[in-house]
Scaffold this motif. Structure first.
Motif, PDB file in Angstrom:
ATOM      1  N   CYS A 107       0.800  -1.290   0.036  1.00  0.00           N
ATOM      2  CA  CYS A 107      -0.007  -0.046   0.000  1.00  0.00           C
ATOM      3  C   CYS A 107       0.858   1.195  -0.221  1.00  0.00           C
ATOM      4  CB  CYS A 107      -0.833  -0.284   1.172  1.00  0.00           C
ATOM      5  SG  CYS A 107      -0.168   0.114   2.710  1.00  0.00           S
ATOM      6  N   GLU A 115       3.273  -2.431  12.874  1.00  0.00           N
ATOM      7  CA  GLU A 115       2.263  -2.783  11.965  1.00  0.00           C
ATOM      8  C   GLU A 115       2.617  -3.825  11.119  1.00  0.00           C
ATOM      9  OE1 GLU A 115      -1.003  -1.792  11.473  1.00  0.00           O
ATOM     10  OE2 GLU A 115      -0.790  -0.973  13.652  1.00  0.00           O
ATOM     11  N   CYS A 130       2.603  -4.714   5.489  1.00  0.00           N
ATOM     12  CA  CYS A 130       1.966  -4.474   6.858  1.00  0.00           C
ATOM     13  C   CYS A 130       0.869  -5.359   7.154  1.00  0.00           C
ATOM     14  CB  CYS A 130       1.414  -2.982   6.700  1.00  0.00           C
ATOM     15  SG  CYS A 130      -0.160  -2.793   5.426  1.00  0.00           S
ATOM     16  N   ARG A 131       0.436  -5.441   8.273  1.00  0.00           N
ATOM     17  CA  ARG A 131      -0.443  -6.501   8.691  1.00  0.00           C
ATOM     18  C   ARG A 131      -1.912  -6.506   8.048  1.00  0.00           C
ATOM     19  NH1 ARG A 131       0.783  -8.398  14.139  1.00  0.00           N
ATOM     20  NH2 ARG A 131       2.677  -7.560  14.783  1.00  0.00           N
ATOM     21  N   PRO A 132      -2.517  -5.398   7.703  1.00  0.00           N
ATOM     22  CA  PRO A 132      -3.629  -5.325   6.753  1.00  0.00           C
ATOM     23  C   PRO A 132      -3.390  -6.008   5.471  1.00  0.00           C
ATOM     24  CG  PRO A 132      -3.894  -3.540   7.879  1.00  0.00           C
ATOM     25  CD  PRO A 132      -2.126  -4.144   8.263  1.00  0.00           C
ATOM     26  N   CYS A 133      -2.109  -5.614   4.730  1.00  0.00           N
ATOM     27  CA  CYS A 133      -1.728  -6.104   3.372  1.00  0.00           C
ATOM     28  C   CYS A 133      -1.555  -7.384   3.461  1.00  0.00           C
ATOM     29  CB  CYS A 133      -0.709  -5.183   2.785  1.00  0.00           C
ATOM     30  SG  CYS A 133      -1.388  -3.424   2.376  1.00  0.00           S
ATOM     31  N   ALA A 135      -2.654  -9.552   5.629  1.00  0.00           N
ATOM     32  CA  ALA A 135      -3.974 -10.694   5.751  1.00  0.00           C
ATOM     33  C   ALA A 135      -4.656 -10.539   4.274  1.00  0.00           C
ATOM     34  CB  ALA A 135      -4.721  -9.793   6.846  1.00  0.00           C
ATOM     35  N   ALA A 136      -4.733  -9.431   3.609  1.00  0.00           N
ATOM     36  CA  ALA A 136      -5.576  -9.476   2.387  1.00  0.00           C
ATOM     37  C   ALA A 136      -4.763 -10.448   1.493  1.00  0.00           C
ATOM     38  CB  ALA A 136      -5.416  -8.097   1.896  1.00  0.00           C
ATOM     39  N   CYS A 148     -13.965 -13.119   4.038  1.00  0.00           N
ATOM     40  CA  CYS A 148     -13.962 -11.695   3.270  1.00  0.00           C
ATOM     41  C   CYS A 148     -14.689 -12.026   2.058  1.00  0.00           C
ATOM     42  CB  CYS A 148     -12.946 -11.118   3.181  1.00  0.00           C
ATOM     43  SG  CYS A 148     -11.746 -10.923   4.456  1.00  0.00           S
TER      44      CYS A 148
END
Length: 156
Positions: A107, A115, A130-133, A135-136, A148
């Motif tokens: 991102c 993070e 990063c953690r959200p990316c 996980a995605a 999801c």
């Protein structure tokens, strides 16, 4: 009597450009490639007073490969350390603090190092995403069982 290469009209005194760097004719140098060695290696060795270790990398502080003044060069112990210098510099230029922040490879946001998941094999000890990316990306790998995507399909 001049050597054959010195009689050639294209002879430049044993200096030539190799990408953004300057190479010097030094056929006996241990790091020579086709008789040439990069000038910043010779300058760094002269400043150090001995040959560089095989794993050493020379970093240009101002990122200009043809500026080979000794005060513009840093001898890095390994390629990993050299990459770490560049990563920290990218964070600084993006407005972050290299001691606390990192740029996500997906991102491209500057985020606190907390993070990112730990990755001992990486030069800075953290994964690139990063953690959200992260996980995605993991979510996309197991799309069949992903809640999801299932939730998105059910609402569409």
């Amino acid at each position: 009597m001049p050597r054959e290469r010195e009689r050639n009209g294209n002879w430049r005194g044993g200096r030539r450009k190799v990408r953004d760097y300057v190479a010097i004719l030094a056929p006996d140098h241990p790091r020579a490639s086709r008789g040439y060695v990069l000038e910043h290696i010779i300058v760094a060795e002269r400043a150090l007073g001995r040959a560089l270790p095989a794993s050493a990398v020379v970093h240009h502080i101002n990122d200009v490969g043809s500026e080979n003044d000794a005060d513009n060069l840093v001898i890095c112990e390994s390629q990993g350390y050299h990459l770490l210098i560049h990563a920290r510099r990218r964070v600084y230029r993006a407005g972050g603090d290299p001691n606390r922040d990192k740029i996500c490879g997906t991102c491209k946001r500057v985020l606190p190092r907390s993070e990112f998941h730990a990755a001992p094999s990486q030069p800075d000890g953290l994964y690139a995403r990063c953690r959200p990316c992260h996980a995605a990306k993991a979510c996309n790998y197991r799309a069949a069982e992903c809640r999801c995507l299932t939730a998105r399909r059910n609402t569409a």
